[in-house]
Design an enzyme around this catalytic site. Structure first.
Site, PDB file in Angstrom:
ATOM      1  N   SER A 167       0.656  -1.217  -0.024  1.00  8.48           N
ATOM      2  CA  SER A 167       0.037  -0.070   0.049  1.00  8.48           C
ATOM      3  C   SER A 167       0.751   1.300   0.028  1.00  8.48           C
ATOM      4  CB  SER A 167      -0.970   0.151   1.231  1.00  8.48           C
ATOM      5  OG  SER A 167       0.077  -0.103   2.390  1.00  8.48           O
ATOM      6  N   ARG A 168       2.121   1.123   0.365  1.00 14.95           N
ATOM      7  CA  ARG A 168       2.922   2.432   0.429  1.00 14.95           C
ATOM      8  C   ARG A 168       4.337   1.995   0.012  1.00 14.95           C
ATOM      9  NH1 ARG A 168       3.964   4.086   5.570  1.00 14.95           N
ATOM     10  NH2 ARG A 168       3.127   2.126   6.844  1.00 14.95           N
ATOM     11  N   THR A 212      -3.169  -1.574   8.235  1.00 15.02           N
ATOM     12  CA  THR A 212      -3.828  -0.908   8.805  1.00 15.02           C
ATOM     13  C   THR A 212      -4.470   0.252   7.783  1.00 15.02           C
ATOM     14  OG1 THR A 212      -1.816   0.238   9.371  1.00 15.02           O
ATOM     15  CG2 THR A 212      -2.810  -0.964  11.109  1.00 15.02           C
ATOM     16  N   ASN A 257       7.471  -8.105   1.174  1.00 13.93           N
ATOM     17  CA  ASN A 257       7.937  -6.925   1.070  1.00 13.93           C
ATOM     18  C   ASN A 257       7.829  -6.041   2.480  1.00 13.93           C
ATOM     19  OD1 ASN A 257       8.734  -3.835   0.045  1.00 13.93           O
ATOM     20  ND2 ASN A 257       6.407  -3.811   0.621  1.00 13.93           N
ATOM     21  N   TYR A 309      16.641  -5.824  13.266  1.00  9.99           N
ATOM     22  CA  TYR A 309      16.443  -5.411  11.981  1.00  9.99           C
ATOM     23  C   TYR A 309      17.700  -6.357  10.882  1.00  9.99           C
ATOM     24  CZ  TYR A 309      15.390  -3.013   7.736  1.00  9.99           C
ATOM     25  OH  TYR A 309      14.821  -2.650   6.386  1.00  9.99           O
ATOM     26  N   ALA A 331      19.510  -8.924  11.982  1.00  8.50           N
ATOM     27  CA  ALA A 331      19.157 -10.382  12.117  1.00  8.50           C
ATOM     28  C   ALA A 331      17.954 -10.775  11.368  1.00  8.50           C
ATOM     29  CB  ALA A 331      18.725 -10.560  13.877  1.00  8.50           C
ATOM     30  N   LYS A 357      16.623  -9.433   8.485  1.00  8.20           N
ATOM     31  CA  LYS A 357      17.079  -9.498   7.047  1.00  8.20           C
ATOM     32  C   LYS A 357      18.077 -10.373   6.797  1.00  8.20           C
ATOM     33  CE  LYS A 357      14.162  -6.182   5.984  1.00  8.20           C
ATOM     34  NZ  LYS A 357      13.019  -6.332   5.139  1.00  8.20           N
TER      35      LYS A 357
HETATM   36  P1  NDP Z   1       6.995   1.793   4.223  1.00 14.07           P
HETATM   37  O1  NDP Z   1       7.005   2.103   5.925  1.00 14.07           O
HETATM   38  O2  NDP Z   1       6.976   2.658   3.534  1.00 14.07           O
HETATM   39  O3  NDP Z   1       5.554   0.895   4.002  1.00 14.07           O
HETATM   40  C1  NDP Z   1       5.592  -0.372   4.559  1.00 14.07           C
HETATM   41  C2  NDP Z   1       4.618  -1.158   4.063  1.00 14.07           C
HETATM   42  O4  NDP Z   1       4.699  -2.264   4.958  1.00 14.07           O
HETATM   43  C3  NDP Z   1       3.080  -0.511   4.162  1.00 14.07           C
HETATM   44  O5  NDP Z   1       2.343  -0.983   3.279  1.00 14.07           O
HETATM   45  C4  NDP Z   1       2.528  -1.283   5.599  1.00 14.07           C
HETATM   46  O6  NDP Z   1       1.165  -1.311   5.630  1.00 14.07           O
HETATM   47  C5  NDP Z   1       3.218  -2.703   5.504  1.00 14.07           C
HETATM   48  N1  NDP Z   1       3.186  -3.093   6.590  1.00 14.07           N
HETATM   49  C6  NDP Z   1       4.225  -3.013   7.768  1.00 14.07           C
HETATM   50  N2  NDP Z   1       3.925  -3.897   8.771  1.00 14.07           N
HETATM   51  C7  NDP Z   1       2.683  -4.763   8.268  1.00 14.07           C
HETATM   52  C8  NDP Z   1       2.328  -6.073   8.910  1.00 14.07           C
HETATM   53  N3  NDP Z   1       2.570  -6.567  10.009  1.00 14.07           N
HETATM   54  N4  NDP Z   1       1.312  -6.533   7.920  1.00 14.07           N
HETATM   55  C9  NDP Z   1       1.039  -6.077   6.823  1.00 14.07           C
HETATM   56  N5  NDP Z   1       1.854  -5.198   6.097  1.00 14.07           N
HETATM   57  C10 NDP Z   1       2.407  -4.394   6.845  1.00 14.07           C
HETATM   58  O7  NDP Z   1       8.187   1.026   3.964  1.00 14.07           O
HETATM   59  P2  NDP Z   1       9.145   0.833   2.878  1.00 14.07           P
HETATM   60  O8  NDP Z   1       8.567   0.703   1.650  1.00 14.07           O
HETATM   61  O9  NDP Z   1      10.391   1.609   3.076  1.00 14.07           O
HETATM   62  O10 NDP Z   1       9.793  -0.674   3.024  1.00 14.07           O
HETATM   63  C11 NDP Z   1       9.638  -1.824   2.257  1.00 14.07           C
HETATM   64  C12 NDP Z   1      10.363  -2.770   2.632  1.00 14.07           C
HETATM   65  O11 NDP Z   1      11.854  -2.674   2.181  1.00 14.07           O
HETATM   66  C13 NDP Z   1      10.584  -3.513   3.965  1.00 14.07           C
HETATM   67  O12 NDP Z   1      10.699  -4.819   4.059  1.00 14.07           O
HETATM   68  C14 NDP Z   1      11.918  -2.679   4.520  1.00 14.07           C
HETATM   69  O13 NDP Z   1      12.537  -3.415   5.567  1.00 14.07           O
HETATM   70  C15 NDP Z   1      12.680  -2.766   3.095  1.00 14.07           C
HETATM   71  N6  NDP Z   1      13.704  -1.877   2.880  1.00 14.07           N
HETATM   72  C16 NDP Z   1      13.583  -0.476   3.077  1.00 14.07           C
HETATM   73  C17 NDP Z   1      14.623   0.484   2.790  1.00 14.07           C
HETATM   74  C18 NDP Z   1      14.333   2.031   2.823  1.00 14.07           C
HETATM   75  O14 NDP Z   1      15.053   2.646   2.733  1.00 14.07           O
HETATM   76  N7  NDP Z   1      13.069   2.424   2.806  1.00 14.07           N
HETATM   77  C19 NDP Z   1      15.872   0.051   2.800  1.00 14.07           C
HETATM   78  C20 NDP Z   1      16.064  -1.314   2.818  1.00 14.07           C
HETATM   79  C21 NDP Z   1      14.883  -2.371   3.002  1.00 14.07           C
HETATM   80  P3  NDP Z   1       0.170  -0.327   6.472  1.00 14.07           P
HETATM   81  O15 NDP Z   1       0.364   1.073   6.006  1.00 14.07           O
HETATM   82  O16 NDP Z   1      -1.224  -0.779   6.497  1.00 14.07           O
HETATM   83  O17 NDP Z   1       0.846  -0.408   7.910  1.00 14.07           O
END
Ligand code: NDP
Length: 242
Positions: free
Chosen positions: A10-11, A34, A88, A153, A155, A157
């Site tokens: 979603s984001r 959420t 993701n 985190y 651990a 990843k």
């Molecule tokens: P955001 O915080 O922008 O988005 C997180 C997304 O994950 C949202 O859609 C959120 O949904 C969803 N989410 C979080 N927790 C849950 C859950 N328990 N169940 C279902 N959905 C969940 O994160 P990013 O886009 O930045 O990150 C995406 C991935 O990339 C992650 O795995 C992150 O660890 C990894 N990553 C990101 C980096 C960065 O610099 N941004 C760097 C390296 C890795 P909702 O809005 O409904 O909570």
């Protein structure tokens, strides 16, 4: 139409992946936890572009919630199977180890690592029966080199990276590939508390990445063009290593 499930679609990076897979011709299942409005907006944008998608909210850190949502989807779609999983969804709860409470340790491990098992395991059998599939895990530079303040985190990843390599060897002969994409600093809500001016000095390309730059690699790995790549971790980090 092949079906792809994108957790946390979603984001941020997940949203860009949803759009890229839709452009690749997938029907996309958009998971979130959420923020309903954000998810509905992504769905609307995709449909306006002529894409096919649906929402499937559940908490990836909760094994029962995953089982329930995925078995419900299977019941509703007896003639289809999820060909591509993009694990993701992720969270950060940074702190120095000496100050880290067990909630922050467990939440990060459950959301980023255990979710890989909760989601991938119940969907693998269909990929094997259908002789094809893709598992793509969004990991992090933190899981490759370890980052101070992120023992939980790193651990989680790092665990997913090891599981990617192990599972790839288990199911390669079934024509199911398993790969990971490791972003560095990407501009999303997750990194909005970080001062880009300060951190970009560390990055050879001198900027944070865009979600679309990660999504493009996921799109490639999900496609037939990546049919002989498995067990790999592909970094998308502007040249930032150790
Ligand atoms: P955001 O915080 O922008 O988005 C997180 C997304 O994950 C949202 O859609 C959120 O949904 C969803 N989410 C979080 N927790 C849950 C859950 N328990 N169940 C279902 N959905 C969940 O994160 P990013 O886009 O930045 O990150 C995406 C991935 O990339 C992650 O795995 C992150 O660890 C990894 N990553 C990101 C980096 C960065 O610099 N941004 C760097 C390296 C890795 P909702 O809005 O409904 O909570």
């Amino acid at each position: 139409m092949k079906v792809a499930l994108v957790t946390g679609g979603s984001r941020g990076i997940g949203k860009a992946i949803v759009k890229a897979l839709s452009a690749e011709g997938f029907h996309v299942i958009i998971n979130y936890r959420t923020q309903v409005q954000e998810a509905e907006q992504v769905l609307e944008e995709l449909r306006q572009l002529g894409g096919s998608a649906e929402l499937l909210p559940f908490d990836v850190s909760d094994m029962q919630a995953c089982e329930l949502a995925l078995s419900h989807w299977k019941l509703q779609n007896p003639d289809r199977f999820i060909h591509t999983i993009v694990n993701n969804a992720g969270i950060r709860k940074d702190n120095l180890m000496v100050f880290m409470d067990s909630n922050d340790w467990n939440n990060v491990l459950n959301t980023n690592l255990n979710s890989f098992y909760y989601i991938t395991k119940p969907l693998l059998q269909d990929m094997i029966i259908n002789k094809g599939g893709r598992v793509i895990n969004v990991v992090s530079l933190s899981g490759i080199k370890g980052m101070p303040g992120q023992t939980n985190y790193s651990a989680a990843k790092g665990g997913v990276i090891a599981a990617t390599k192990a599972l790839a060897q288990e199911i390669g002969r079934k024509n199911v590939t398993v790969n990971a994409v490791a972003p560095g600093f990407i501009s999303t809500d997750m990194t909005e508390d970080l001062d880009e001016k300060e951190y970009k000095r560390l990055i050879p390309m001198n900027r944070f990445g865009r979600p679309e730059e990660v999504a493009e690699v996921v799109r490639f790995l999900a496609s037939d063009r990546a049919s002989y790549i498995t067990g790999e971790v592909i970094s998308v980090n502007g040249g930032l290593y150790t």
